[in-house]
Design an enzyme around this catalytic site. Structure first.
Site, PDB file in Angstrom:
ATOM      1  N   GLU A   1      -6.760  -3.998  -2.401  1.00 30.63           N
ATOM      2  CA  GLU A   1      -5.988  -4.155  -1.168  1.00 30.63           C
ATOM      3  C   GLU A   1      -6.731  -3.608   0.037  1.00 30.63           C
ATOM      4  OE1 GLU A   1      -4.475  -0.424  -3.327  1.00 30.63           O
ATOM      5  OE2 GLU A   1      -5.188  -2.438  -3.828  1.00 30.63           O
TER       6      GLU A   1
ATOM      7  N   ASP B   1      -6.599  -0.246   4.487  1.00 33.63           N
ATOM      8  CA  ASP B   1      -6.003  -0.201   3.155  1.00 33.63           C
ATOM      9  C   ASP B   1      -4.489  -0.347   3.263  1.00 33.63           C
ATOM     10  OD1 ASP B   1      -6.449   0.429   0.203  1.00 33.63           O
ATOM     11  OD2 ASP B   1      -4.940   1.924   0.727  1.00 33.63           O
TER      12      ASP B   1
ATOM     13  N   ASP C   1       0.195 -11.043  -3.756  1.00 43.80           N
ATOM     14  CA  ASP C   1      -0.741 -12.053  -3.256  1.00 43.80           C
ATOM     15  C   ASP C   1      -0.328 -12.545  -1.878  1.00 43.80           C
ATOM     16  OD1 ASP C   1      -2.094 -11.765  -5.607  1.00 43.80           O
ATOM     17  OD2 ASP C   1      -1.435 -13.667  -6.482  1.00 43.80           O
TER      18      ASP C   1
ATOM     19  N   ASN D   1       3.860  -4.661  -5.640  1.00 45.12           N
ATOM     20  CA  ASN D   1       3.842  -5.440  -6.890  1.00 45.12           C
ATOM     21  C   ASN D   1       5.053  -5.134  -7.763  1.00 45.12           C
ATOM     22  OD1 ASN D   1       1.438  -6.853  -6.419  1.00 45.12           O
ATOM     23  ND2 ASN D   1       0.179  -5.164  -7.179  1.00 45.12           N
TER      24      ASN D   1
END
Length: 523
Positions: free
Chosen positions: A309, A266, A283, A274
């Site tokens: 993720e 993770d 991305d 973000n």
């Protein structure tokens, strides 16, 4: 994926490379091409496996249509971000065309099968003829075709029954099915589509049209398989595919008595990524992660995106300690990557991972994921990069069995409950940390007939605990009563959806709890 770029200045040079079969994709700048879109249409070869992509100064609908009609594989105005073009070059698969496509044809008329074999064989397709529909399933499994052609009128088992059989099986429900029939009426067509057919072909078969229709279904089938088998963003296997792949690895490890480790990975604080650079930067991070994992695993291993993720690895032949060492090296390398945020500042990302070992920590996909997930949460809590699932003998001297486990960080309430239950002859264990509770109950070092589980817990909240207990099969033998907030319908519904047997809203009367426990223990 990676792209090797060759730049040429003339159409003749590009054609030489294509004829030499040394390029997969030709990117043509219409502005620099003498003749523009007219010349592009002359260059493109629709039957070639090479992709032709047009690059234009501005978006022109007319040119876009002409590129598509000529057999081109893409049209990109310069105004679009370069990222979109890179994605096309690295992620979109090259058309395999119709050559080599495997077709299973079922018809009790051998002459009809010969005709189908001749028509499709001339197009480079490989046709397996079958005259006995009773041998259909065995032949389907053996040939694994790209498309199925069945005749409607056959003895014993007709084509529509075969079509329904295919549609009812999850392994084959996406297989294109073309139905051949002598009936031309609307009722016959409707019956074919109702059975699940993708296409309806009336006899006698028209050679050019039939070949084109079969080829179109084959190509669409291959494309759908690619899109569902591979996560388009990260390039690794999709969750559906990796679930099946790891299940197969578990079976293989069991047959060969081989080691196997499942790893949950993770990305830490992904929301901050973000926030710093927007979703496009997020991305980029996921794409870089997928690329590195793909290049660091062995041929016998599997890697997939689990969701968001999270990534999952299946490492065949590696025990827990070896997997921890291997994954630590991977994540250290990932943490050395540098990314740039919206303010132009470089930053790195970190990852956490949990490792579960077969068969010590689980004997199937669900239990291994549950054990690895708990280890992952422990890694995040302790700020360790990678943690292995804790086996029973490292947790307690032996197995502890109790009637009731109280998972609540309210010491006063827990003590009151424990005293009341013990006074009625029940054995009790109190834990005040959600992560510890999930780990002990999950690895079976603590077994309880009933669990009183509060929602607001340190380490891991009650919903997280419940989810992990369900994943590891604990709820098969343990009943959970969720202690929810007063009149919070949303919490109640979520708890029941996750597998709780009952719920009690706080504050509560002790007699209510005792009654619920008595019912569950007695049952």
């Amino acid at each position: 994926g990676s792209v090797e770029l060759t730049v040429v200045e003339s159409a003749s040079e590009a054609r030489s490379l294509v004829e030499a079969d040394s390029v997969d994709t030709v990117l043509i700048d219409l502005a620099g091409l003498d003749g523009g879109i007219d010349r592009f249409e002359e260059i493109v070869s629709p039957d070639s496996s090479t992709r032709y992509i047009a690059l234009a100064k501005a978006d022109d609908v007319g040119d876009r249509v002409r590129v598509a009609r000529s057999g081109g594989h893409g049209y990109f105005p310069r105004s679009l971000p370069a990222r979109h073009l890179i994605d096309l070059l690295t992620n979109v698969p090259i058309s395999e065309g119709k050559a080599g496509a495997r077709i299973l044809a079922v018809d009790d008329d051998p002459s009809q099968l010969d005709a189908l074999g001749l028509i499709l064989g001339q197009a480079g397709m490989v046709v397996t003829p079958l005259t006995d529909p009773l041998e259909f399933w065995e032949t389907l499994e053996r040939t694994s075709p790209d498309a199925l052609i069945v005749d409607v009128d056959m003895p014993d088992v007709d084509g529509l029954v075969l079509c329904r059989m295919v549609r009812n099986d999850p392994r084959w429900h996406r297989l294109p099915v073309l139905v051949l029939t002598a009936g031309h009426d609307a009722a016959s067509v409707q019956e074919a589509f109702a059975a699940g057919a993708d296409d309806y072909v009336a006899k006698p078969v028209s050679t050019p049209q039939f070949e084109a229709r079969v080829a179109a279904h084959v190509e669409r089938h291959r494309l759908i398989n690619r899109l569902t088998d591979v996560d388009s963003l990260s390039g690794v296997s999709s969750r559906r595919t990796v679930e099946q792949s790891i299940t197969n690895l578990v079976r293989l490890a069991a047959r060969q008595s081989a080691s196997l480790s499942l790893v949950m990975i993770d990305l830490d604080n992904f929301r901050q990524v973000n926030a710093r650079g927007g979703h496009l930067l997020g991305d980029d991070v996921l794409r870089a992660t997928g690329n590195l994992l793909l290049t660091r695993i062995r041929a016998e291993d599997v890697v997939g995106r689990w969701g968001g993720e999270e990534f999952v690895l299946g490492l065949l032949g590696l025990d827990g300690p070896s997997a921890v060492e291997r994954v630590t090296a991977m994540l250290d390398e990932l943490s050395s990557f540098r990314f740039t945020d919206l303010d132009g500042r470089d930053f790195a990302v970190t990852f956490s991972a949990g490792v579960a070992e077969f068969p010590r920590d689980g004997t199937d996909l669900l239990s291994l994921v549950g054990a690895a997930d708990i280890a992952l949460y422990r890694a995040k809590t302790t700020r360790a990069t990678v943690c292995a699932a804790v086996p029973l003998d490292e947790t307690t001297p032996g197995l502890e069995r109790v009637d009731v486990a109280i998972i609540d960080d309210d010491e006063t309430l827990a003590d009151l409950l424990a005293e009341t239950l013990r006074a009625r002859g029940l054995t009790v264990r109190h834990l005040d940390d959600g992560l510890i509770a999930a780990e002990r109950l999950g690895n079976r070092s603590l077994r309880a007939r009933v669990v009183l589980l509060d929602i607001g817990l340190p380490g891991l909240d009650g919903f997280g605990v419940l989810q992990r207990l369900r994943a590891m099969g604990v709820l098969d033998s343990t009943r959970v009563i969720m202690l929810t907030g007063r009149s919070n319908a949303e919490e109640v519904v979520r708890a029941l959806d996750l597998g709780a047997a009952d719920h009690v809203s706080k504050p509560f009367d002790l007699s209510v709890i005792l009654e619920r426990i008595a019912t569950l223990v007695g049952g």
